[in-house]
Design a protein around this motif. Structure first.
Motif, PDB file in Angstrom:
ATOM      1  N   TRP A 271       0.824  -1.404   0.261  1.00  0.00           N
ATOM      2  CA  TRP A 271       0.080   0.158   0.085  1.00  0.00           C
ATOM      3  C   TRP A 271       0.892   1.262  -0.087  1.00  0.00           C
ATOM      4  O   TRP A 271       0.404   2.445  -0.388  1.00  0.00           O
ATOM      5  CB  TRP A 271      -0.901   0.004   1.205  1.00  0.00           C
ATOM      6  CG  TRP A 271      -2.039  -0.982   1.282  1.00  0.00           C
ATOM      7  CD1 TRP A 271      -2.525  -1.800  -0.039  1.00  0.00           C
ATOM      8  CD2 TRP A 271      -2.925  -1.227   2.092  1.00  0.00           C
ATOM      9  NE1 TRP A 271      -3.539  -2.526   0.174  1.00  0.00           N
ATOM     10  CE2 TRP A 271      -3.645  -2.081   1.623  1.00  0.00           C
ATOM     11  CE3 TRP A 271      -3.152  -0.946   3.465  1.00  0.00           C
ATOM     12  CZ2 TRP A 271      -4.813  -2.828   2.345  1.00  0.00           C
ATOM     13  CZ3 TRP A 271      -4.232  -1.489   4.081  1.00  0.00           C
ATOM     14  CH2 TRP A 271      -5.177  -2.372   3.450  1.00  0.00           C
ATOM     15  N   TYR A 275      -1.492   5.068  -3.245  1.00  0.00           N
ATOM     16  CA  TYR A 275      -2.779   5.847  -3.320  1.00  0.00           C
ATOM     17  C   TYR A 275      -2.530   6.878  -4.606  1.00  0.00           C
ATOM     18  O   TYR A 275      -1.296   7.713  -4.659  1.00  0.00           O
ATOM     19  CB  TYR A 275      -3.003   6.856  -2.169  1.00  0.00           C
ATOM     20  CG  TYR A 275      -4.113   7.790  -2.321  1.00  0.00           C
ATOM     21  CD1 TYR A 275      -5.437   7.270  -2.496  1.00  0.00           C
ATOM     22  CD2 TYR A 275      -3.799   9.117  -2.245  1.00  0.00           C
ATOM     23  CE1 TYR A 275      -6.529   8.225  -2.559  1.00  0.00           C
ATOM     24  CE2 TYR A 275      -4.863   9.854  -2.590  1.00  0.00           C
ATOM     25  CZ  TYR A 275      -6.109   9.570  -2.842  1.00  0.00           C
ATOM     26  OH  TYR A 275      -7.187  10.437  -2.669  1.00  0.00           O
ATOM     27  N   GLU A 291     -10.034   6.924  -4.715  1.00  0.00           N
ATOM     28  CA  GLU A 291     -10.929   6.330  -3.631  1.00  0.00           C
ATOM     29  C   GLU A 291     -11.731   5.312  -4.394  1.00  0.00           C
ATOM     30  O   GLU A 291     -12.213   4.331  -3.919  1.00  0.00           O
ATOM     31  CB  GLU A 291     -11.958   7.360  -3.278  1.00  0.00           C
ATOM     32  CG  GLU A 291     -11.405   7.973  -2.098  1.00  0.00           C
ATOM     33  CD  GLU A 291     -10.494   9.448  -2.501  1.00  0.00           C
ATOM     34  OE1 GLU A 291     -10.101   9.362  -3.749  1.00  0.00           O
ATOM     35  OE2 GLU A 291      -9.993  10.118  -1.726  1.00  0.00           O
ATOM     36  N   ILE A 294      -9.720   1.906  -5.220  1.00  0.00           N
ATOM     37  CA  ILE A 294      -9.610   1.197  -3.934  1.00  0.00           C
ATOM     38  C   ILE A 294     -10.867   0.517  -3.352  1.00  0.00           C
ATOM     39  O   ILE A 294     -10.657  -0.688  -3.154  1.00  0.00           O
ATOM     40  CB  ILE A 294      -9.042   2.266  -2.804  1.00  0.00           C
ATOM     41  CG1 ILE A 294      -7.684   2.749  -3.458  1.00  0.00           C
ATOM     42  CG2 ILE A 294      -8.709   1.480  -1.564  1.00  0.00           C
ATOM     43  CD1 ILE A 294      -7.155   3.818  -2.661  1.00  0.00           C
ATOM     44  N   THR A 295     -12.000   1.505  -3.339  1.00  0.00           N
ATOM     45  CA  THR A 295     -13.254   0.734  -2.889  1.00  0.00           C
ATOM     46  C   THR A 295     -13.569  -0.370  -3.665  1.00  0.00           C
ATOM     47  O   THR A 295     -13.954  -1.558  -3.411  1.00  0.00           O
ATOM     48  CB  THR A 295     -14.320   1.915  -3.012  1.00  0.00           C
ATOM     49  OG1 THR A 295     -13.906   3.104  -2.420  1.00  0.00           O
ATOM     50  CG2 THR A 295     -15.575   1.269  -2.085  1.00  0.00           C
ATOM     51  N   ILE A 329      -8.288   3.901   3.422  1.00  0.00           N
ATOM     52  CA  ILE A 329      -8.171   4.849   2.360  1.00  0.00           C
ATOM     53  C   ILE A 329      -7.242   5.955   2.873  1.00  0.00           C
ATOM     54  O   ILE A 329      -6.349   6.406   2.402  1.00  0.00           O
ATOM     55  CB  ILE A 329      -9.121   5.264   1.602  1.00  0.00           C
ATOM     56  CG1 ILE A 329     -10.053   4.152   0.685  1.00  0.00           C
ATOM     57  CG2 ILE A 329      -8.874   6.527   0.615  1.00  0.00           C
ATOM     58  CD1 ILE A 329     -11.185   4.648   0.173  1.00  0.00           C
ATOM     59  N   LYS A 333      -3.546   6.987   2.155  1.00  0.00           N
ATOM     60  CA  LYS A 333      -3.202   8.536   1.734  1.00  0.00           C
ATOM     61  C   LYS A 333      -1.962   8.876   2.743  1.00  0.00           C
ATOM     62  O   LYS A 333      -0.809   9.523   2.161  1.00  0.00           O
ATOM     63  CB  LYS A 333      -4.347   9.378   2.261  1.00  0.00           C
ATOM     64  CG  LYS A 333      -5.269   9.532   0.972  1.00  0.00           C
ATOM     65  CD  LYS A 333      -6.420  10.484   1.343  1.00  0.00           C
ATOM     66  CE  LYS A 333      -7.614  10.559   0.628  1.00  0.00           C
ATOM     67  NZ  LYS A 333      -8.614  11.247   1.080  1.00  0.00           N
TER      68      LYS A 333
END
Ligand code: HEM
Ligand code: CU
Lengths: 362, 552
Positions: A271, A275, A291, A294-295, A329, A333
């Motif tokens: 990870w 992002y 977002e 990722i979702t 998330i 970030k």
């Protein structure tokens, strides 16, 4: 008189068009109720002293035992009390309706609460975090909803408060009667950093407001810049817990069995630095790891598989709560700048044996 | 068997019978007893432990609030701590306190009965309570529940903390409440001695009876509702979760449908205690017996119509808010009936002033003050500013601590001679009572102002402008805690070293005082026949005695 009572009662300044009137009722109700409480206590206390007897040694009844109670007086007092309550209620009902009915020419602002910040969206398309800029002397209607749990939008200086509820819209309105910065507090308990979920309403002179619309914060007056900076600080105080909450959630759901946070290669993509990176897809093409991506990857991991990784991740649809997704998330970030190792999935100890390393450039 | 000096007792008591404390020795004789008095005492021990525990949590909370930022604990722990404090004080202390201790102990004697209607059910309710207490405490501490005692979803259905075990614990406690309530209702209806018509039932019994009705009607709603929250948390049914199509506001309606009446569950028994204390120490019959008795009833019924005043800013329509506001004020009228009647009872009384009466005086001030702020927050437009601030925290503590806790202490002193056959130290009683009042005022008066100034509740950190009010409040909390501990010590010392009390040291006419100093196991050797009211102070003592005879 207003000012004296306001300060005696520790009320904040009255900075909305309705605040003063509401405080008027406040004074009336408090003075009457406190006066009543004091009066009844004094009467009771007086009787306690006036009719005090030493424990008598005689078994005969004392004369007062035959006295007729003043029931008529009691009934009259009850009706008087009921009448007072009715007065409170009548004024309170009217004011409540005023508090709830925005004038037609109000400026609409969309408010989203989420753990633990306020987001304000303007019809023009701009949005602001934590700071709500409004023109003074003009009604503003807030159309509010929440992304996760119930919050409550509270501005003490305006005497307004309204719960902000996921899955529905609630509204509140105010008209700031003076330029200035007024704290926003979250009044409904919403989790760990509930008490840090603060913000500022910055009411600007209409001229300044136009200037702000055109030129942003830089063209706002000094007090506004200062308040905005303060709000930023407060947000930062609430924030650190978001990523750490994300880390807890990731551990709880077993994400960290396959993903790492420090860039080391493992079963799934690390990870770190993920992002907003551009992710090459197994099916060809690429996506930005925002977002939405990722979702989607959490709910339906195989729909857009990161090229070079085995299709082993299970779907978390219905398993993981929206606040946890948001926290994860936020966690991603926060490690956006951690250097990303060679993007090679772990395959049992032979690095780089199955796929060509594909650098992911943030 | 020592001969008690029994002045002022009716001829029915058997002074030769062994008292209930010595009627059987050994642990088994206590744990398996069906004697309502022993069960009451066991509740006494458990409930006081819970008060101490809840108080300790409160002190941790107040210590944390000494500074605007972090002081001694983290935000996560603070949130768990106020949940613990609320859950313990509401379900483990307040609700069972007066009914299960003093109700259990004196209600049957007050109606001339040998025991409650279902003695075994009574014992079972003690064990169910104990199990519920253990489950709730263990679950709240181990599971880290951080939702507050109100369990609002969707926070409560999505928090990482464990919720289901806690609500199971509370559910079990609800079962215990219902068992007790059924027992009191049945007892009041069926076990009254000959001559105790509805117009001669002591006012405390009326209060407990009304409370039991609320418990019976409201507790199932709460039990099922919070159980749904717990299940939602684990299985994601989505009853209250909007992402799954549920409605979080529905929960609030169901929760307050119980919890508004529940505040009367907490306060009505206290009002009953006060009625007894006032009549006994004023040596007068209540200014209006029926006003007090029926207003308990009125509160119990109208109490079910006010729940919406907790939700004025939850998105309720103006019409609904108006209706709920009006009903709330109605409840206040019923409470005012009681207050006025007590004060009218003092008028021309022959007042004996001692510890229970001093507690009554504090109660009078705090309950009226707290109740009046209740009317204030029920005024819709004002509640918009006050809701979820420290004003509300101060309001409910004025009623629950200032009202119920002072009445609890009044009862503890008032019935002490009857329960244990000894007298406590009056000067210490008065002194600790003063301490309780001062500590209380210092704790909660600043909270009204903090709420006015806009400080929301359940805040771990707060804007610095509120600090000095919080420091005052914390100081008061320590004072209050100290005074409470001293009051408890005073009673504990009297338990062992207090001088022996006579059967009726206060010269009360209420029926429980007809028994020997420490009542025997079955209260009355033969069921009495009573031909006078519990407040017949216009009779001479002989006349009063003569009107109680033995059943044939
Ligand atoms: C030494 C005495 C007490 C002190 C200093 C105290 C203090 C506090 C504090 C600081 C809070 C938290 C407020 C917040 O976080 O916003 C609180 C909440 C509360 N207290 Fe007390 N308290 C005391 C006694 C009691 C008693 C005897 C009761 C019995 C009913 C009680 C019932 C409650 C309830 C129901 C809440 C609300 C809990 C919640 O909403 O989470 N308190 N108290
Ligand atoms: Cu919030």
């Amino acid at each position: 008189m207003n000012e004296l009572l306001r300060q005696l009662l520790f009320l904040p300044e009255q900075r909305s068009s309705l605040a003063r009137e509401i405080d008027g009722l406040h004074y009336f109700v408090i003075l009457v109720t406190m006066g009543g409480a004091a009066l009844i206590t004094l009467i009771g206390g007086y009787f306690l002293i006036r009719y005090r007897r030493r424990p008598q040694d005689t078994p005969r009844p004392h004369p007062g035992a035959f006295a007729r109670p003043a029931l008529f007086l009691e009934t009259v007092s009850l009706f008087a009390l009921g009448f007072l309550f009715l007065t409170f209620w009548t004024i309170g009902t009217r004011q409540f309706a005023d508090l709830r009915t925005a004038p037609d020419d109000a400026l609409d602002v969309y408010v989203t609460g989420k753990q633990w910040m306020w987001k304000f969206g303007y019809p023009g398309g701009d949005s602001e975090i934590s700071v709500l800029y409004v023109p003074a002397h003009r009604p503003v209607r807030l159309i509010m909803t929440s992304r996760d749990v119930i919050h409550s939008f509270y501005v003490p200086a305006f005497r307004i408060k309204q719960d902000v509820i996921p899955g529905r819209y609630t509204t509140a309105w105010f008209e700031a009667n003076e330029p200035g910065a007024y704290p926003i507090l979250c009044a409904e308990f919403c989790g760990t950093s509930h008490s840090e979920m603060r913000g500022q309403v910055i009411a600007l002179d209409p001229v300044d407001y136009e200037r702000w619309l055109a030129g942003g914060l830089a063209s706002a007056p000094a007090f506004a810049q200062k308040a905005a900076a303060e709000a930023e600080n407060e947000l930062a105080e609430a924030e650190p817990t978001m990523p750490s909450r994300g880390e807890l959630a990731a551990a709880k759901h077993g994400c960290l069995r396959c993903h790492t946070l420090d860039g080391t290669p493992h079963v799934g993509p690390s990870w770190a630095g993920l992002y907003r990176a551009v992710v090459p897809l197994e099916s060809g093409g690429e996506r930005v790891a925002d977002e939405a991506y990722i979702t989607e990857s959490i709910m339906d991991p195989l729909a857009a598989l990161h090229r070079g990784f085995p299709p082993v991740m299970p779907s978390y649809l219905g398993q993981i709560a929206p606040p946890d997704v948001a926290a994860i998330i936020e966690l991603m970030k926060s490690i956006r700048d951690v250097p990303h190792g060679p993007d090679v999935p772990w395959d049992g100890g032979v690095p780089g044996s199955s796929v060509t390393p594909e650098g992911v450039t943030p | 068997m020592m001969a008690h000096e029994v002045e002022g007792t009716a001829p029915v008591h058997g002074a030769h019978e062994v008292d209930y404390l010595r009627a059987g020795a050994g642990v088994r004789s206590w744990l398996l007893t069906t004697d309502h008095k022993r069960i009451g005492l066991m509740f006494y021990v458990l409930v006081v432990l819970m008060l101490l525990l809840g108080g300790a949590f409160a002190l941790v909370l107040r210590t944390e609030l000494l500074t605007p930022g972090p002081t001694v604990i983290s935000a996560a722990i603070y949130n768990r701590m106020f949940t613990l404090h609320g859950v313990v004080m509401v379900w483990l202390f307040m609700i069972p306190s007066i009914p299960n201790i003093f109700g259990n102990f004196v209600l049957p004697i007050m109606i001339g009965a040998k025991d409650l209607a279902f003695p075994r059910l009574n014992l079972a309710s003690l064990y169910v309570y104990a199990i519920g207490a253990v489950v709730t405490l263990a679950a709240t501490i181990a599971g880290g529940a951080d939702t507050g005692w109100t369990f609002y979803p969707p926070y409560s259905t999505t928090t990482p903390a464990g919720v289901l075990p806690v609500v199971i614990g509370i559910f079990i406690l609800g079962v215990s409440s219902i068992m007790t309530a059924v027992n009191f209702i049945a007892t009041t209806h069926t076990m009254r001695a000959r001559g105790i018509s509805w117009g001669r039932v002591p006012l405390f019994v009326w209060a407990i009876y009304s409370t039991s009705i609320i418990m019976l009607l409201a507790t199932p709603v709460l039990g099922l509702t919070i159980l749904l929250v717990g299940l939602d948390h684990v299985y994601h049914f989505g009853v209250f979760d909007p992402t799954l199509g549920g409605d979080p506001v529905l929960f609030q309606h169901l929760f307050w449908f119980y919890s508004h009446p529940a505040v009367y569950i907490m306060v009505l028994p206290a009002l009953g205690v006060i009625s007894e204390v006032v009549c006994t120490f004023a040596q007068r019959q209540p200014a209006s017996y029926w006003a007090i008795a029926l207003s308990s009833f009125g509160i119990a019924l109208i109490g079910f119509a006010g729940w919406g005043h907790h939700m004025f800013v939850a998105g309720m329509s103006e019409l609904d808010a108006g209706i709920f506001g009006a009903f709330s004020m109605f409840i206040a009228i019923f409470s005012a009936i009681k207050v006025f009647t007590w004060v009218a009872t003092l008028h021309r009384g022959a007042i004996q002033f001692n510890t229970p009466m001093l507690y009554f005086f504090w109660f009078l001030f705090l309950f009226v003050f707290g109740g009046m702020t209740g009317v204030a927050v029920a005024t819709q437009s004002l509640d918009v500013h006050w809701h979820d601030t420290y004003f509300v925290v101060a309001h409910f503590h004025f009623i629950m601590v200032g009202g119920t806790l002072t009445a609890f202490l009044a009862a503890a002193h008032y019935w002490f001679p009857k329960m244990f056959g000894r007298a406590y130290s009056e000067p210490m009683g008065l002194l600790t009572s003063f301490g309780v009042f001062l500590g209380f005022i210092l704790t909660f008066l600043p909270q009204f102002l903090a709420g006015n100034a806009g400080m929301p509740r359940r805040y771990y950190s707060y804007p610095a402008q509120y600090q000095w009010l919080n420091v005052l409040s914390t100081g008061g909390a320590y004072l209050l805690a100290g005074a409470l501990v001293l009051a408890l010590l005073n009673l504990l010392i009297a338990l062992r070293w207090g001088p022996r009390a006579s059967a009726n040291p206060w010269r009360s006419r209420s029926y429980e005082w007809m028994t020997p100093p420490i009542p025997p196991e079955h209260n009355f050797p033969v069921t009495p026949v009573i031909d006078r009211g519990p407040y017949d102070y216009h009779l001479t003592e002989e006349e009063a005695h003569a009107r109680v005879s033995t059943a044939r």
